[in-house]
Motif scaffolding. Structure first.
Motif, PDB file in Angstrom:
ATOM      1  N   PHE A   1       0.900  -1.208   0.103  1.00  0.00           N
ATOM      2  CA  PHE A   1      -0.119   0.098   0.056  1.00  0.00           C
ATOM      3  C   PHE A   1       0.751   1.205   0.098  1.00  0.00           C
ATOM      4  CE2 PHE A   1      -2.819   3.226   2.040  1.00  0.00           C
ATOM      5  CZ  PHE A   1      -3.839   2.997   1.105  1.00  0.00           C
ATOM      6  N   ALA A   2       2.209   1.211   0.259  1.00  0.00           N
ATOM      7  CA  ALA A   2       3.003   2.449   0.373  1.00  0.00           C
ATOM      8  C   ALA A   2       3.323   2.692  -0.946  1.00  0.00           C
ATOM      9  CB  ALA A   2       4.303   1.865   1.171  1.00  0.00           C
ATOM     10  N   ALA A   3       3.115   1.978  -1.705  1.00  0.00           N
ATOM     11  CA  ALA A   3       3.545   2.236  -3.227  1.00  0.00           C
ATOM     12  C   ALA A   3       2.384   2.634  -4.051  1.00  0.00           C
ATOM     13  CB  ALA A   3       4.186   0.790  -3.862  1.00  0.00           C
ATOM     14  N   VAL A   4       1.260   2.848  -3.351  1.00  0.00           N
ATOM     15  CA  VAL A   4      -0.026   3.380  -4.232  1.00  0.00           C
ATOM     16  C   VAL A   4       0.196   4.724  -4.285  1.00  0.00           C
ATOM     17  CG1 VAL A   4      -2.573   3.701  -3.868  1.00  0.00           C
ATOM     18  CG2 VAL A   4      -1.416   1.395  -3.354  1.00  0.00           C
ATOM     19  N   HIS A   5      -0.097   5.204  -5.562  1.00  0.00           N
ATOM     20  CA  HIS A   5       0.159   6.654  -5.682  1.00  0.00           C
ATOM     21  C   HIS A   5      -1.122   7.420  -5.961  1.00  0.00           C
ATOM     22  CE1 HIS A   5      -1.311   5.794 -10.083  1.00  0.00           C
ATOM     23  NE2 HIS A   5      -0.303   5.013 -10.091  1.00  0.00           N
TER      24      HIS A   5
END
Length: 528
Positions: free
Chosen positions: A59-63
């Motif tokens: 989820f940290a890579a969701v932009h």
């Protein structure tokens, strides 16, 4: 033995298939997985964390973070504090724990992106708040601050409106920040028809209280797309938005001076939309010829508009017929305008002054290739004679007309004929028939809170207005574009009433060159 080998061989080969049971999706890197999850609402994207340890921090890579407050949600914590304080009651409350209030959920989604180093820059933060309280202002300010900080390492930032989607003006995706509204996907025809009958309602209930946009937003050098809804701008004296390309303001109570100060601080502005801005009385957009699209929707107090139209390609207007012929002044001509939409809300224009002003407005767009005229009654009174002569729309290729066509209507054929006679190069004609309104709405003439006749009553009216044995006259008209140019005719929400049948017969009997005919039937017991 041969049979055994032939039956066993393929089985062994199938066991050695490299991708038979492999999880190919999990082998993608975080950037690719984050991009995939960005197309989902944040709540669903976060659920991917429970799939396996590999997905725990994806989820940290969701932009793109999108959150909509569910309807009926109560943000008041007091509702969850009732009951006694016995141990059994506490255990029951833990077992049936209520979800966190919506602003806390938004903050939690933002914090979740920071749990891992090297997170993807935020491109879009879309938050639709159904219930805004004054105590939420600090938290909303933090969301805006976070998005502005992310703008330094990400593509452009914007706030999304609670209305229709803005077409992109650049090849790269434009990040979106939405603290006071929500962005909808492309609408279908039914939704578009419903919107025709009502002014756009704000998604944020802020009267009272009222959210004031933080001033730091008006000095963000990387901001390229900004949409604000149901909040107060209160811009500083100096607005510096050198990269802003797209601006949408919806249900904003600021006066004309604040609007123009904001617009003047956007030297690269190419797309401007104002909707339901009641305090705006004048609008001026000059300099550079960068404006490509201008949309004015239900700004009913807007009296004069002055723009640099040297690069304008699209113009949209929704509101009452302008009060004067000088309502719109365009410096730079209109030759570049390819699409024009004029959507008249309220009652049909009937007086000579209204019809004259309407024609003056339409005559500004004689070079448009696509003209869309929408009104309470199909035809907008264009069949009536006034002192202003009808101009020639020599560049028009596609004419789209929308409105209600009552069974007893007798002027729509003349209105259609008059427009077609002044469009010598027309190639496509589209007519969309709106549902019939209730007598109450016809009397009020308002453009919001439309009150349609129930479907059962519409069916009864349809039975009374449809006569399969009636004989319709076949008017012959030597209209050049119909005889040789028009190749496509579209009739949408057609139910076969007397007036609709007469109009369809008029078109088909005078258009021998048509090679594409489209009928979309309305709901009802009879269709033709």
């Amino acid at each position: 033995m041969d049979g055994g080998e032939s039956s066993g061989g393929p089985l062994k080969r199938r066991r050695k298939e490299p991708f038979a049971s492999a999880d190919r999706l999990s082998k993608l890197d975080d950037v690719a997985l984050g991009h995939i999850l960005s197309f989902l609402p944040a709540k669903e994207a976060a659920r991917a964390a429970v799939l396996s340890p590999r997905w725990r921090y994806v989820f940290a890579a969701v932009h793109t973070v999108s959150l909509d407050e569910p309807e009926g949600t109560d943000n008041d914590d007091d509702n969850s504090r009732g009951g006694c304080d016995s141990p059994s009651d506490r255990r029951q409350r833990r077992h049936h724990r209520q979800p966190p209030i919506f602003p806390s959920a938004v903050s939690a989604a933002i914090i979740a992106r920071q749990r891992r180093r090297g997170v993807a820059p935020l491109r879009a933060l879309r938050v639709a708040m159904e219930r805004y309280r004054g105590s939420d202002s600090t938290m909303v300010d933090q969301w805006v601050l976070y998005a502005v900080q992310q703008a330094a390492t990400a593509p452009p930032i914007s706030q999304a409106p609670p209305t229709e989607h803005l077409p992109p003006l650049h090849s790269s995706p434009s990040p979106t920040v939405d603290d006071v509204g929500s962005q909808s996907d492309d609408e279908d025809d039914d939704e578009r028809d419903r919107r025709h009958e009502e002014c756009i309602a704000p998604r944020l209930l802020c009267d009272p209280p009222e959210y004031i946009v933080p001033r730091l937003l008006f000095s963000c050098a990387d901001l390229r797309s900004l949409s604000l809804s149901s909040c107060r701008l209160a811009p500083p004296r100096t607005v510096t938005l050198p990269s802003l390309v797209s601006l949408l303001l919806s249900h904003v109570p600021d006066a004309s001076t604040d609007m123009e100060r904001l617009v003047c601080g956007c030297p690269r502005l190419a797309d401007l939309t104002l909707e339901v801005c009641k305090a705006v009385t004048t609008l001026t957009v000059l300099g550079g010829g960068r404006l490509r699209r201008l949309a004015l929707r239900c700004c009913h107090n807007l009296a004069t508009v002055t723009i640099d139209s040297s690069g304008l390609r699209t113009f949209e207007y929704r509101g009452a017929v302008p009060d004067n012929v000088s309502f719109l002044t365009m410096h730079g001509g209109t030759r570049s305008i390819a699409y024009c939409k004029v959507d008249l809300c309220g009652a049909e224009a009937t007086s000579e002054a209204e019809l004259t002003n309407l024609r003056h407005l339409l005559h500004l767009f004689v070079n448009a290739k696509h003209l869309h005229v929408e009104s309470d009654r199909l035809g907008s009174g264009l069949h009536k004679d006034v002192t202003t002569r009808f101009a020639s729309f020599s560049g028009l290729r596609h004419l789209e007309m929308r409105g209600c066509l009552p069974t007893s209507d007798t002027g729509t054929i003349d209105a259609t004929r008059r427009v077609l006679e002044h469009a010598p190069n027309l190639e496509a004609l589209s007519l969309a028939f709106h549902p019939q309104k209730s007598p109450l709405e016809h009397a009020s003439g308002v453009c919001h809170e439309a009150d349609y006749i129930p479907e059962e009553e519409l069916d009864a009216l349809h039975h009374l207005g449809y006569n399969p044995d009636s004989v319709l006259a076949t008017p012959i008209a030597m209209i050049p574009c119909l005889r040789s140019k028009v190749k496509e005719i579209n009739l949408v929400h057609y139910h076969g009433g007397t007036a609709q049948r007469a109009l369809a017969k008029f078109l088909l009997c005078n258009a021998p060159a048509v090679d594409k005919l489209w009928f979309e039937f309305a709901k009802g017991p009879h269709f033709a």
